[in-house]
Write an enzyme that holds these catalytic residues in place. Structure first.
Site, PDB file in Angstrom:
ATOM      1  CG  HIS A  93      23.335  20.387 -15.998  1.00  0.00           C
ATOM      2  ND1 HIS A  93      23.443  18.976 -15.610  1.00  0.00           N
ATOM      3  CD2 HIS A  93      23.570  20.868 -14.878  1.00  0.00           C
ATOM      4  CE1 HIS A  93      23.645  19.092 -14.346  1.00  0.00           C
ATOM      5  NE2 HIS A  93      23.700  20.223 -13.912  1.00  0.00           N
TER       6      HIS A  93
HETATM    7  C1  UD1 Z   1      21.600  24.818 -11.484  1.00  0.00           C
HETATM    8  C2  UD1 Z   1      23.008  24.621 -10.456  1.00  0.00           C
HETATM    9  C3  UD1 Z   1      23.471  23.342 -10.603  1.00  0.00           C
HETATM   10  C4  UD1 Z   1      22.909  22.290 -10.844  1.00  0.00           C
HETATM   11  C5  UD1 Z   1      21.602  22.333 -11.876  1.00  0.00           C
HETATM   12  C6  UD1 Z   1      20.655  21.320 -11.772  1.00  0.00           C
HETATM   13  C7  UD1 Z   1      23.924  26.786  -9.406  1.00  0.00           C
HETATM   14  C8  UD1 Z   1      25.152  27.669  -9.614  1.00  0.00           C
HETATM   15  N1  UD1 Z   1      24.007  25.429 -10.408  1.00  0.00           N
HETATM   16  O1  UD1 Z   1      22.558  24.859 -12.750  1.00  0.00           O
HETATM   17  O2  UD1 Z   1      24.323  23.186  -9.666  1.00  0.00           O
HETATM   18  O3  UD1 Z   1      23.552  20.941 -11.260  1.00  0.00           O
HETATM   19  O4  UD1 Z   1      21.008  23.748 -11.517  1.00  0.00           O
HETATM   20  O5  UD1 Z   1      20.074  21.336 -12.841  1.00  0.00           O
HETATM   21  O6  UD1 Z   1      23.246  26.895  -8.847  1.00  0.00           O
HETATM   22  N2  UD1 Z   1      16.836  27.936 -17.569  1.00  0.00           N
HETATM   23  C9  UD1 Z   1      15.568  27.947 -18.252  1.00  0.00           C
HETATM   24  N3  UD1 Z   1      14.638  27.330 -17.562  1.00  0.00           N
HETATM   25  C10 UD1 Z   1      14.754  27.111 -16.103  1.00  0.00           C
HETATM   26  C11 UD1 Z   1      15.941  27.210 -15.438  1.00  0.00           C
HETATM   27  C12 UD1 Z   1      17.083  27.444 -16.125  1.00  0.00           C
HETATM   28  O7  UD1 Z   1      15.340  28.298 -19.279  1.00  0.00           O
HETATM   29  O8  UD1 Z   1      13.538  26.657 -15.570  1.00  0.00           O
HETATM   30  C13 UD1 Z   1      18.064  28.425 -18.395  1.00  0.00           C
HETATM   31  C14 UD1 Z   1      18.304  29.918 -18.130  1.00  0.00           C
HETATM   32  O9  UD1 Z   1      18.741  30.363 -19.588  1.00  0.00           O
HETATM   33  C15 UD1 Z   1      19.292  29.978 -17.243  1.00  0.00           C
HETATM   34  C16 UD1 Z   1      20.148  28.598 -17.626  1.00  0.00           C
HETATM   35  O10 UD1 Z   1      19.164  27.610 -17.654  1.00  0.00           O
HETATM   36  O11 UD1 Z   1      20.267  31.098 -17.473  1.00  0.00           O
HETATM   37  C17 UD1 Z   1      20.947  28.055 -16.316  1.00  0.00           C
HETATM   38  O12 UD1 Z   1      20.008  28.044 -15.166  1.00  0.00           O
HETATM   39  P1  UD1 Z   1      20.567  28.154 -13.544  1.00  0.00           P
HETATM   40  O13 UD1 Z   1      19.556  27.727 -12.653  1.00  0.00           O
HETATM   41  O14 UD1 Z   1      21.362  29.433 -13.462  1.00  0.00           O
HETATM   42  O15 UD1 Z   1      21.709  27.096 -13.711  1.00  0.00           O
HETATM   43  P2  UD1 Z   1      21.800  25.382 -14.041  1.00  0.00           P
HETATM   44  O16 UD1 Z   1      22.762  25.262 -15.151  1.00  0.00           O
HETATM   45  O17 UD1 Z   1      20.430  25.158 -14.084  1.00  0.00           O
HETATM   46  N1  UDP Z   2      16.371  14.636 -14.087  1.00  0.00           N
HETATM   47  C1  UDP Z   2      15.146  14.630 -14.481  1.00  0.00           C
HETATM   48  N2  UDP Z   2      14.968  14.909 -15.668  1.00  0.00           N
HETATM   49  C2  UDP Z   2      15.721  15.256 -16.442  1.00  0.00           C
HETATM   50  C3  UDP Z   2      17.142  15.029 -16.063  1.00  0.00           C
HETATM   51  C4  UDP Z   2      17.191  15.083 -14.839  1.00  0.00           C
HETATM   52  O1  UDP Z   2      13.811  14.208 -13.609  1.00  0.00           O
HETATM   53  O2  UDP Z   2      15.543  15.442 -17.783  1.00  0.00           O
HETATM   54  C5  UDP Z   2      16.348  14.364 -12.527  1.00  0.00           C
HETATM   55  C6  UDP Z   2      17.389  13.254 -12.163  1.00  0.00           C
HETATM   56  O3  UDP Z   2      16.754  11.875 -12.479  1.00  0.00           O
HETATM   57  C7  UDP Z   2      18.041  13.432 -10.759  1.00  0.00           C
HETATM   58  C8  UDP Z   2      18.053  15.256 -10.996  1.00  0.00           C
HETATM   59  O4  UDP Z   2      17.274  15.542 -11.772  1.00  0.00           O
HETATM   60  O5  UDP Z   2      17.174  13.164 -10.109  1.00  0.00           O
HETATM   61  C9  UDP Z   2      19.561  15.608 -11.175  1.00  0.00           C
HETATM   62  O6  UDP Z   2      19.637  16.968 -11.635  1.00  0.00           O
HETATM   63  P1  UDP Z   2      20.712  17.635 -12.632  1.00  0.00           P
HETATM   64  O7  UDP Z   2      21.219  16.465 -13.287  1.00  0.00           O
HETATM   65  O8  UDP Z   2      19.652  18.794 -13.169  1.00  0.00           O
HETATM   66  O9  UDP Z   2      21.421  18.278 -11.617  1.00  0.00           O
HETATM   67  P2  UDP Z   2      22.839  17.727 -10.711  1.00  0.00           P
HETATM   68  O10 UDP Z   2      22.390  16.782  -9.904  1.00  0.00           O
HETATM   69  O11 UDP Z   2      23.903  17.612 -11.518  1.00  0.00           O
HETATM   70  O12 UDP Z   2      22.862  19.072  -9.741  1.00  0.00           O
END
Ligand code: UD1
Ligand code: UDP
Length: 375
Positions: free
Chosen positions: A214
């Site tokens: 991601h």
């Molecule tokens: C964010 C965090 C990242 C973390 C990740 C965990 C920042 C800068 N990044 O990244 O550090 O590892 O969360 O998963 O804060 N979206 C949906 N539905 C949702 C959420 C997101 O469709 O419920 C889509 C949207 O198109 C959005 C994109 O995902 O633009 C990215 O979401 P965003 O929260 O901006 O960043 P993450 O990649 O999730």
């Molecule tokens: N996770 C989850 N479902 C998924 C993918 C991840 O519950 O489909 C959980 C995972 O077990 C961990 C956390 O989400 O506890 C990690 O989140 P993510 O990989 O989105 O973010 P990061 O840790 O890289 O910030």
């Protein structure tokens, strides 16, 4: 003491669940319930993650108290998202009197809350402080460096995190290695994940590789994501099918370039896509997998917690202890290095591999509360 906990993204729900439970246990002692040591926690959800399977499912499964505030900020560019959070969190911090702001990890929600509190002179406690990738191209690196430098309490998960802070001149008694809250969560929910009935059991192949992707570095450029999918497919053909719960960021990129991603759809036999999993299903999948391939921070550690080798498809990791212990291979995104490591992993007897204790004593939540109430 009155605390505002700010969360917004999936991994933060997991981390906050551990500390919220520790607060509840702490308060439930009779002597504490009416004393000055009582901790009154209010929870604010920024709404950074909002899909049912990115947010609500974690609150339900991990029994996190319902947020007192939900800002419903949603998605946006970094400036827009962080700016809107900053404005709204400041309103909450001025509406009620808080003694402390509690934040987790390195998301935009973390930074926005830390900025809002610091301008109001409200002390900040940062859980998962001191992590560094030393890669300023990562939005998370900016968020964590700034949050650490604004915080009064720096609760580090590892010794290397403590060292990183000392190297940046943050060398106070409030830099404390409490261990990793995610380790505590993994232990606490492990059994539950195996004993509950889940429809995931029927969807998982008998043997499989678990993958998640991601990060912007893997998903911003369709060419890079396509090449990662081709590598996963090759791994699926050569070793075990790959089970791949899709983060919405990754899913959206694939959906909006449907033709470009061609055969990577529900009918692919070697890369089996799924919606994001709830936490208990995710632990279940981690435990049942043969190995894990990921660019996630949390999933790298969970691989270790559940004794699975991990390939980190990034050019660096914050969790250097995992690499030193020989359980995590940082391969970047090149096909050849990933395939070489896959071969190495498949030739090794992982049951016999030593697993040193790297992430504390599974009492991080309690240690955090103990330190805070001594204020
Ligand atoms: C964010 C965090 C990242 C973390 C990740 C965990 C920042 C800068 N990044 O990244 O550090 O590892 O969360 O998963 O804060 N979206 C949906 N539905 C949702 C959420 C997101 O469709 O419920 C889509 C949207 O198109 C959005 C994109 O995902 O633009 C990215 O979401 P965003 O929260 O901006 O960043 P993450 O990649 O999730
Ligand atoms: N996770 C989850 N479902 C998924 C993918 C991840 O519950 O489909 C959980 C995972 O077990 C961990 C956390 O989400 O506890 C990690 O989140 P993510 O990989 O989105 O973010 P990061 O840790 O890289 O910030």
């Amino acid at each position: 003491m009155k605390i505002l906990t700010v969360v917004g993204a999936r991994p933060q729900f997991v981390k906050a669940a551990v500390v919220s439970r520790a607060i509840k246990n702490h308060n439930s002692s009779n002597a504490i319930s009416s004393s000055k040591y009582h901790v009154d926690e209010k929870i604010l959800h920024t709404g950074q993650h909002y899909d049912e399977n990115m947010s609500d499912v974690f609150f339900e499964e991990l029994a996190i108290p319902k947020p007192d505030y939900n800002l419903a900020i949603g998605s946006g560019t970094h400036g827009l998202q962080t700016g809107q959070m900053l404005i709204e969190i400041e309103k909450v911090l001025t509406r009620e009197e808080f003694d402390l702001l509690l934040v987790y990890g390195d998301t935009n929600s973390t930074l926005a809350a830390a900025l809002a509190a610091s301008k109001l002179n409200i002390p900040i406690a940062h859980v998962e402080a001191g992590l560094r990738s030393f890669n300023r191209q990562m939005p998370e690196e900016i968020n964590r460096v700034l949050t650490d430098h604004l915080s009064k309490w720096l609760f580090c998960p590892t010794g290397s995190a403590v060292k990183n802070l000392i190297n940046e001149g943050i060398n106070t008694p409030n830099v404390i290695n409490v261990g990793d809250v995610m380790y505590d969560a993994a232990l606490f929910y492990s059994k539950m994940s195996l004993t509950r009935r889940s429809e995931l059991t029927d969807r998982l192949p008998e043997k499989f590789i678990l993958a998640t992707v991601h990060r912007p570095a893997s998903t911003d450029d369709p060419k890079i994501l396509l090449s990662l999918l081709e590598i996963l497919e090759e791994a699926g053909k050569k070793y075990f099918p790959v089970f791949f719960p899709l983060h919405p960021r990754t899913k959206n990129l694939m959906k909006s370039n449907n033709d470009y991603f061609g055969r990577f759809n529900e009918s692919n036999k070697y890369v089996i896509f799924s919606e994001p999993l709830g936490y208990l299903d995710m632990i279940f999948a981690e435990k049942k997998s043969e190995l894990i391939m990921t660019d996630s921070g949390g999933v790298q550690k969970e691989a270790y917690f559940h004794s699975k080798p991990c390939i980190t498809m990034r050019s660096e990791t914050e969790w250097v202890e995992l690499v030193e212990a020989g359980w995590n291979y940082v391969t970047g995104i090149s096909r050849d290095s990933i395939m070489n490591v896959l071969q190495k992993i498949s030739n090794k007897d992982w049951q016999a591999a030593p697993r040193p204790s790297l992430f504390g004593n599974s009492d991080a939540g309690e240690m955090i509360i103990k330190n805070l109430i001594a204020i």
